[in-house]
Design a protein around this motif. Structure first.
Motif, short mmCIF file in Angstrom:
data_model
loop_
_atom_site.label_atom_id
_atom_site.label_comp_id
_atom_site.label_asym_id
_atom_site.label_seq_id
_atom_site.Cartn_x
_atom_site.Cartn_y
_atom_site.Cartn_z
N ASP A 337 44.77 -46.73 -59.33
CA ASP A 337 46.16 -46.33 -60.00
C ASP A 337 47.15 -46.52 -58.87
OD1 ASP A 337 45.01 -45.50 -62.03
OD2 ASP A 337 44.55 -43.52 -61.32
N HIS A 338 48.47 -47.09 -59.01
CA HIS A 338 49.70 -47.22 -58.59
C HIS A 338 49.31 -48.13 -57.15
CE1 HIS A 338 51.85 -44.56 -60.76
NE2 HIS A 338 50.91 -43.34 -60.68
N ILE A 342 50.96 -48.80 -52.80
CA ILE A 342 50.20 -48.88 -51.44
C ILE A 342 50.52 -49.93 -50.82
CG2 ILE A 342 48.08 -48.69 -50.37
CD1 ILE A 342 46.98 -47.12 -52.80
N ASN A 343 50.71 -51.29 -51.58
CA ASN A 343 50.68 -52.30 -50.94
C ASN A 343 52.19 -52.63 -50.44
OD1 ASN A 343 48.37 -53.98 -50.50
ND2 ASN A 343 48.57 -55.05 -52.59
N ASP A 344 52.98 -52.08 -51.42
CA ASP A 344 54.42 -52.25 -50.89
C ASP A 344 54.97 -51.37 -49.90
OD1 ASP A 344 54.64 -54.32 -52.85
OD2 ASP A 344 55.53 -53.02 -54.25
N THR A 345 54.66 -50.18 -49.88
CA THR A 345 54.98 -49.19 -48.79
C THR A 345 53.95 -49.28 -47.46
OG1 THR A 345 53.51 -47.45 -49.78
CG2 THR A 345 55.92 -47.76 -50.57
N LEU A 346 52.77 -49.69 -47.62
CA LEU A 346 51.97 -49.54 -46.56
C LEU A 346 51.47 -50.76 -45.85
CD1 LEU A 346 49.74 -46.38 -47.54
CD2 LEU A 346 51.78 -46.72 -45.93
N THR A 405 39.13 -37.29 -54.24
CA THR A 405 38.66 -36.04 -53.30
C THR A 405 38.91 -36.57 -51.94
OG1 THR A 405 36.22 -36.41 -53.53
CG2 THR A 405 37.50 -34.83 -54.98
N THR A 406 38.49 -37.86 -51.51
CA THR A 406 38.59 -38.12 -50.08
C THR A 406 39.56 -39.02 -49.71
OG1 THR A 406 36.30 -37.69 -49.81
CG2 THR A 406 37.10 -39.11 -48.15
N PRO A 407 40.67 -38.81 -48.96
CA PRO A 407 41.67 -39.78 -48.76
C PRO A 407 40.98 -40.88 -48.02
CG PRO A 407 42.46 -37.50 -47.92
CD PRO A 407 41.05 -37.58 -48.58
N PHE A 408 41.66 -42.02 -47.97
CA PHE A 408 41.34 -43.45 -47.44
C PHE A 408 42.00 -43.55 -46.11
CE2 PHE A 408 40.78 -43.81 -51.87
CZ PHE A 408 39.59 -44.93 -52.11
N GLU A 409 41.17 -43.84 -45.23
CA GLU A 409 41.51 -44.21 -43.89
C GLU A 409 42.16 -45.75 -43.78
OE1 GLU A 409 41.58 -42.12 -41.22
OE2 GLU A 409 40.07 -40.69 -42.41
N LEU A 410 43.37 -45.74 -42.78
CA LEU A 410 43.93 -47.19 -42.77
C LEU A 410 43.59 -47.68 -41.37
CD1 LEU A 410 47.38 -45.87 -44.32
CD2 LEU A 410 45.29 -47.03 -45.47
N PRO A 411 43.71 -49.06 -41.26
CA PRO A 411 43.26 -49.91 -40.05
C PRO A 411 44.34 -49.39 -38.96
CG PRO A 411 44.33 -51.36 -41.95
CD PRO A 411 44.05 -49.96 -42.48
N ASP A 412 45.50 -49.16 -39.43
CA ASP A 412 46.33 -48.73 -38.24
C ASP A 412 46.37 -47.42 -37.73
OD1 ASP A 412 47.69 -47.32 -40.22
OD2 ASP A 412 49.57 -48.48 -40.21
N ASP A 418 46.23 -41.10 -50.20
CA ASP A 418 45.36 -40.63 -51.24
C ASP A 418 45.25 -41.91 -52.55
OD1 ASP A 418 44.78 -38.01 -50.43
OD2 ASP A 418 46.97 -37.18 -50.90
N ALA A 419 44.40 -41.86 -53.13
CA ALA A 419 44.31 -42.88 -54.34
C ALA A 419 43.45 -42.32 -55.18
CB ALA A 419 43.88 -44.08 -53.81
N THR A 420 43.86 -42.73 -56.63
CA THR A 420 42.89 -42.18 -57.65
C THR A 420 42.45 -43.76 -58.51
OG1 THR A 420 44.85 -42.15 -59.21
CG2 THR A 420 44.09 -40.24 -57.81
N ILE A 421 41.78 -43.55 -59.63
CA ILE A 421 41.24 -44.65 -60.30
C ILE A 421 41.23 -44.18 -61.81
CG2 ILE A 421 38.60 -44.04 -60.07
CD1 ILE A 421 38.54 -47.02 -59.49
N SER A 422 41.54 -45.17 -62.65
CA SER A 422 41.33 -44.88 -64.16
C SER A 422 40.26 -45.89 -64.45
CB SER A 422 42.76 -45.21 -64.79
OG SER A 422 43.69 -44.25 -64.42
N ILE A 423 39.49 -45.27 -65.51
CA ILE A 423 38.35 -45.97 -65.95
C ILE A 423 38.29 -45.88 -67.54
CG2 ILE A 423 35.91 -46.01 -66.22
CD1 ILE A 423 35.48 -44.79 -63.56
N GLY A 424 38.20 -47.24 -68.19
CA GLY A 424 38.30 -47.62 -69.54
C GLY A 424 36.55 -47.78 -69.63
#
Length: 471
Positions: A337-338, A342-346, A405-412, A418-424
């Motif tokens: 999701d969104h 993430i790409n545009d801002t980070l 539930t677990t935030p994603f660590e970034l390389p810098d 935070d991130a979420t996912i949608s599933i069909g």
């Protein structure tokens, strides 16, 4: 019946004496080889301009040259490496044999030649060249399709294992080879020749030094070497104590690559080993190139997951098996999701890190039999064989929670994101589900799951939506 279909290969016999040609033609034709003949290098060149044999059997003396002269003409015609050349000599002359082997002749056999041994050597050397040609063809196809790169010229250190019952028999050979070949040579007994082969330390070649009454033990060892996954591609040279033609023929037919007598010189052993090691190096490189190319073709380079090229045929196989066995399966399309935000801002490095970690979490929280593939930018395909609607829904919700539930660590090293996912999801249950005429092709299943994914996005994201028609 079309007898040509039963032929094992095509052999060109070059000998100025007609009787010799006739004898060889009869022996090999009886074993279903298609025979060609020539009495000189000039005649052989004429034959080679029209036919490409699998093997050349050449007399040691020719009216217009010698076997190395023939080899030079073969190379000039661009046929070098496409067919082996075996020289049949009337005189057991070590200097001449070494000269021919050093010049590039594949083998030199002394007359009179045991029929069984001649046929076994013919089969063995044709088989070796055919295998190499097949790998060259596969490697060329892989590169043509963009799956791999040309073979590198890097030559790793090679090792040779001298196998003998008595160290005193092996040590003189090891000492003599130390200054003659680039490979490292070590001694081992037959009982431990394969068991001492640790992962990543497989020898490139085995030299089986066979003494009197040791034939059965060495035959068993040869079979073991060829049957083990880590040693089956090793080169094998057999050294026989005296005249043991029947044993030599058995060894060649069971997979030995070359054969020589223990009474011959270490220089000959070195020449034969160098030829085998060189051929193995090329074949290994081709095999690795093909394997790497195939892996590159079906693996997503960023996440290490399978890609669409692999996933769709795999889904087809799962669907076919389910139709045959009546077992259910679930197909999910998961989308971050969104992710553009993430790409545009980070930055794209952050986006890549999130995709890699998301793929890892999905993979590690499913079974080994489940498929997780990256099929688009931030889109994953998940297939759960043998899973019904209830359990598929539970699995999908669990995956959403694991991402959320677990935030994603970034390389810098900045603050985790935070991130979420949608599933069909769509579930096919041939027995327990509602009967439907809706198509169950991989693309149809993907389309239904994708349509459900749009519903999950429309309803607020970070959720699971089921496509009902396939239930």
């Amino acid at each position: 019946m079309n007898w040509k279909r039963l032929m094992h290969g095509k052999v060109l016999v070059i000998d100025p004496i007609a009787t010799n040609r006739i004898v060889l033609r009869v022996k090999l034709a009886a074993s279903h080889y298609n025979m060609l003949q020539a009495s000189s290098i000039a005649e052989a060149v004429n034959v080679l301009s029209q036919e490409t044999p699998d093997l050349i059997l050449c007399a040691g003396v020719l009216p217009d040259g010698d076997p190395l002269g023939l080899l030079a003409r073969v190379r000039k015609m661009g046929l070098a490496g496409k067919m082996p050349i075996i020289v049949l000599n009337c005189v057991d002359n070590e200097a001449e044999r070494l000269r021919l082997l050093a010049g590039g002749i594949d083998d030199v056999l002394q007359k009179p030649i045991n029929d069984a041994l001649l046929l076994a050597r013919t089969r063995s050397i044709i088989r070796a060249y055919a295998t190499a040609s097949e790998w060259i063809l596969r490697e060329g196809t892989s590169r043509a399709l963009g799956f791999g790169e040309a073979v590198a010229n890097f030559s790793p250190a090679q090792t040779v294992r001298i196998v003998a019952e008595n160290p005193a028999v092996a040590d003189p050979w090891i000492d003599a080879l130390s200054n003659r070949i680039s490979a490292t040579t070590v001694f081992t007994k037959p009982a431990t020749a394969v068991s001492e082969t640790a992962p990543g330390r497989t020898p490139d070649a085995f030299v089986l030094v066979i003494g009197p009454d040791e034939g059965p033990q060495m035959l068993q060892l040869l079979a073991t070497i060829r049957s083990q996954a880590n040693t089956r591609h090793c080169a094998i040279l057999v050294m026989l104590d005296g005249e043991q033609a029947t044993l030599g023929a058995q060894m060649l037919d069971m997979g030995a690559n070359d054969l020589m007598r223990c009474t011959r010189s270490s220089e000959e052993l070195a020449l034969r080993l160098e030829a085998l090691l060189s051929r193995k190096l090329v074949t290994d490189s081709l095999r690795d190139t093909v394997r790497s190319g195939i892996e590159a073709a079906v693996i997503d380079p960023l996440t290490g997951l399978h890609n669409r090229r692999y996933a769709m045929p795999h889904l087809a196989r799962i669907a076919e098996r389910a139709a045959r066995t009546g077992k259910p399966y679930a197909v999910m399309v998961a989308d971050m999701d969104h992710f553009k935000r993430i790409n545009d801002t980070l930055g794209h490095a952050a986006g890549d890190a999130v995709l890699i970690e998301a793929g890892r979490r999905l993979k590690e929280n499913l079974r080994a039999v489940d498929l997780v593939a990256r099929i688009g930018g931030e889109e994953f395909l998940i297939v759960l064989p043998g899973v019904d609607l209830v359990n598929a829904r539970k699995a999908a919700k669990r995956l959403c929670e694991i991402i959320q539930t677990t935030p994603f660590e970034l390389p810098d090293g900045t603050s985790p994101v935070d991130a979420t996912i949608s599933i069909g999801m769509t579930v096919v249950d041939p027995v327990g589900g509602t009967k439907t005429s809706v198509a169950q092709t991989p693309q149809a299943l993907l389309d239904r799951a994708d349509k459900a994914l749009y519903g999950a996005k429309a309803k607020g994201r970070n959720r699971v939506i089921l496509s009902r028609p396939a239930a």
